[in-house]
Design a protein around this motif. Sequence first.
Motif, PDB file in Angstrom:
ATOM      1  N   GLU A  25     -22.739  -9.753   7.722  1.00  0.00           N
ATOM      2  CA  GLU A  25     -22.173 -10.375   8.919  1.00  0.00           C
ATOM      3  C   GLU A  25     -20.656 -10.366   8.772  1.00  0.00           C
ATOM      4  N   CYS A  26     -19.961  -9.955   9.813  1.00  0.00           N
ATOM      5  CA  CYS A  26     -18.499  -9.958   9.786  1.00  0.00           C
ATOM      6  C   CYS A  26     -17.987 -11.393   9.871  1.00  0.00           C
ATOM      7  N   VAL A  27     -17.076 -11.745   8.979  1.00  0.00           N
ATOM      8  CA  VAL A  27     -16.503 -13.095   8.981  1.00  0.00           C
ATOM      9  C   VAL A  27     -15.035 -13.059   9.401  1.00  0.00           C
ATOM     10  N   ALA A  28     -14.205 -12.369   8.612  1.00  0.00           N
ATOM     11  CA  ALA A  28     -12.776 -12.373   8.936  1.00  0.00           C
ATOM     12  C   ALA A  28     -12.056 -11.220   8.251  1.00  0.00           C
ATOM     13  N   LEU A  29     -11.139 -10.628   8.970  1.00  0.00           N
ATOM     14  CA  LEU A  29     -10.220  -9.651   8.395  1.00  0.00           C
ATOM     15  C   LEU A  29      -9.027 -10.406   7.832  1.00  0.00           C
ATOM     16  N   PHE A  30      -8.657 -10.094   6.585  1.00  0.00           N
ATOM     17  CA  PHE A  30      -7.496 -10.734   5.969  1.00  0.00           C
ATOM     18  C   PHE A  30      -6.215  -9.975   6.304  1.00  0.00           C
ATOM     19  N   GLY A  31      -6.207  -8.689   5.978  1.00  0.00           N
ATOM     20  CA  GLY A  31      -4.978  -7.954   6.205  1.00  0.00           C
ATOM     21  C   GLY A  31      -5.034  -6.529   5.699  1.00  0.00           C
ATOM     22  N   LEU A  32      -3.917  -5.843   5.847  1.00  0.00           N
ATOM     23  CA  LEU A  32      -3.792  -4.439   5.485  1.00  0.00           C
ATOM     24  C   LEU A  32      -3.007  -4.295   4.188  1.00  0.00           C
ATOM     25  N   ALA A  33      -3.383  -3.300   3.398  1.00  0.00           N
ATOM     26  CA  ALA A  33      -2.663  -2.982   2.165  1.00  0.00           C
ATOM     27  C   ALA A  33      -1.995  -1.625   2.372  1.00  0.00           C
ATOM     28  N   PRO A  34      -0.708  -1.605   2.649  1.00  0.00           N
ATOM     29  CA  PRO A  34      -0.026  -0.345   2.954  1.00  0.00           C
ATOM     30  C   PRO A  34      -0.045   0.633   1.779  1.00  0.00           C
ATOM     31  N   PHE A  35      -0.151   1.909   2.106  1.00  0.00           N
ATOM     32  CA  PHE A  35      -0.063   2.986   1.125  1.00  0.00           C
ATOM     33  C   PHE A  35       1.206   3.793   1.371  1.00  0.00           C
ATOM     34  N   LEU A  36       1.636   4.505   0.352  1.00  0.00           N
ATOM     35  CA  LEU A  36       2.807   5.346   0.493  1.00  0.00           C
ATOM     36  C   LEU A  36       2.692   6.562  -0.407  1.00  0.00           C
ATOM     37  N   ILE A  37       3.484   7.562  -0.099  1.00  0.00           N
ATOM     38  CA  ILE A  37       3.633   8.701  -1.000  1.00  0.00           C
ATOM     39  C   ILE A  37       4.799   8.395  -1.923  1.00  0.00           C
ATOM     40  N   VAL A  38       4.551   8.516  -3.227  1.00  0.00           N
ATOM     41  CA  VAL A  38       5.625   8.383  -4.211  1.00  0.00           C
ATOM     42  C   VAL A  38       5.721   9.688  -4.987  1.00  0.00           C
ATOM     43  N   ALA A  39       6.939  10.092  -5.293  1.00  0.00           N
ATOM     44  CA  ALA A  39       7.168  11.370  -5.960  1.00  0.00           C
ATOM     45  C   ALA A  39       7.904  11.176  -7.273  1.00  0.00           C
ATOM     46  N   THR A  40       7.793  12.183  -8.123  1.00  0.00           N
ATOM     47  CA  THR A  40       8.579  12.189  -9.352  1.00  0.00           C
ATOM     48  C   THR A  40      10.061  12.191  -8.974  1.00  0.00           C
ATOM     49  N   PRO A  41      10.909  11.485  -9.715  1.00  0.00           N
ATOM     50  CA  PRO A  41      12.320  11.353  -9.324  1.00  0.00           C
ATOM     51  C   PRO A  41      13.048  12.679  -9.116  1.00  0.00           C
ATOM     52  N   ASN A  42      12.625  13.719  -9.822  1.00  0.00           N
ATOM     53  CA  ASN A  42      13.299  15.012  -9.706  1.00  0.00           C
ATOM     54  C   ASN A  42      12.660  15.941  -8.681  1.00  0.00           C
ATOM     55  N   ALA A  43      11.765  15.413  -7.864  1.00  0.00           N
ATOM     56  CA  ALA A  43      11.115  16.245  -6.849  1.00  0.00           C
ATOM     57  C   ALA A  43      12.158  16.845  -5.908  1.00  0.00           C
ATOM     58  N   PRO A  44      11.942  18.076  -5.443  1.00  0.00           N
ATOM     59  CA  PRO A  44      12.929  18.751  -4.586  1.00  0.00           C
ATOM     60  C   PRO A  44      12.864  18.309  -3.123  1.00  0.00           C
ATOM     61  N   PHE A  45      12.533  17.046  -2.891  1.00  0.00           N
ATOM     62  CA  PHE A  45      12.501  16.499  -1.531  1.00  0.00           C
ATOM     63  C   PHE A  45      12.693  14.989  -1.627  1.00  0.00           C
ATOM     64  N   ASN A  46      13.269  14.411  -0.572  1.00  0.00           N
ATOM     65  CA  ASN A  46      13.569  12.978  -0.568  1.00  0.00           C
ATOM     66  C   ASN A  46      12.884  12.212   0.551  1.00  0.00           C
ATOM     67  N   ASN A  47      12.263  12.923   1.479  1.00  0.00           N
ATOM     68  CA  ASN A  47      11.531  12.290   2.566  1.00  0.00           C
ATOM     69  C   ASN A  47      10.416  13.230   2.995  1.00  0.00           C
ATOM     70  N   VAL A  48       9.583  12.784   3.918  1.00  0.00           N
ATOM     71  CA  VAL A  48       8.398  13.577   4.246  1.00  0.00           C
ATOM     72  C   VAL A  48       8.747  14.862   4.993  1.00  0.00           C
ATOM     73  N   LYS A  49       9.814  14.855   5.780  1.00  0.00           N
ATOM     74  CA  LYS A  49      10.205  16.085   6.467  1.00  0.00           C
ATOM     75  C   LYS A  49      10.651  17.148   5.464  1.00  0.00           C
ATOM     76  N   GLU A  50      11.389  16.721   4.440  1.00  0.00           N
ATOM     77  CA  GLU A  50      11.809  17.661   3.400  1.00  0.00           C
ATOM     78  C   GLU A  50      10.611  18.124   2.575  1.00  0.00           C
TER      79      GLU A  50
END
Length: 230
Positions: A25-50
């Motif tokens: 039985e559904c009782v209650a939604l608490f909330g969302l846990a956001p996800f993200l892309i994380v890269a190695t610091p030396n990756a040749p891109f700094n944002n998703v478009k790159e």
Amino acid sequence: TTNSSHAANLALFKSLPYDPVKDFECVALFGLAPFLIVATPNAPFNNVKELVAYAKANPGKLSYGAGTSTATVSGESFNRIAGIEVLRVPYKSAPPALTDVISGTIHYTFIDVGTGLPHVRGGRLKPIVSTSSQRSPNLPDLPTMREQGIEFDLDAWYALFAPAKTPAAIVNRLNAIVREEYSKPEMQARMRDFNVILKLGSPADLAAFQKAEIAKWARFVKEAGIEPEG
């Protein structure tokens, strides 16, 4: 997170020892846990478009780690939607995937904000984009994929369910308690510390949300070409 047991698993496994809808039985939604892309610091891109531009210019040269069902579905769906070819490296869990991103063995992974944030703040990981439906309060300057023109979002989420046939009076009472407690400023602050975006509502709201999530996961798994296990 509840999204695995009560939505994603229907698409990721051929059979389950329980029915995520009929057995609860559904009782209650608490909330969302956001996800993200994380890269190695030396990756040749700094944002998703790159990232997308680099992947298109260098097909097959990038790799991402998948240590959870969310990471696997996110990664393959991102490949398809963005029109890129990035190698998926499977892991048994998220920590070893994260370790290999930090070391530069692989280029990036999909991780929840709570796990990735300490490494981002410590300079061991580079945040690329939020894969969730809204920005994380703890990374307010990191845009979502949709804000960057990529039609994709996938959230982990937490909810409260009761056994099937629990009387409606009890379900409604539990829902009222959850909404009252999580409306208090101190609880809201605590949830923010846990990197959870509160999303409270009625039992009917949770039922509608779960139905939409089951359909979303089924679509993403199918479109990503992921075969159900077992």
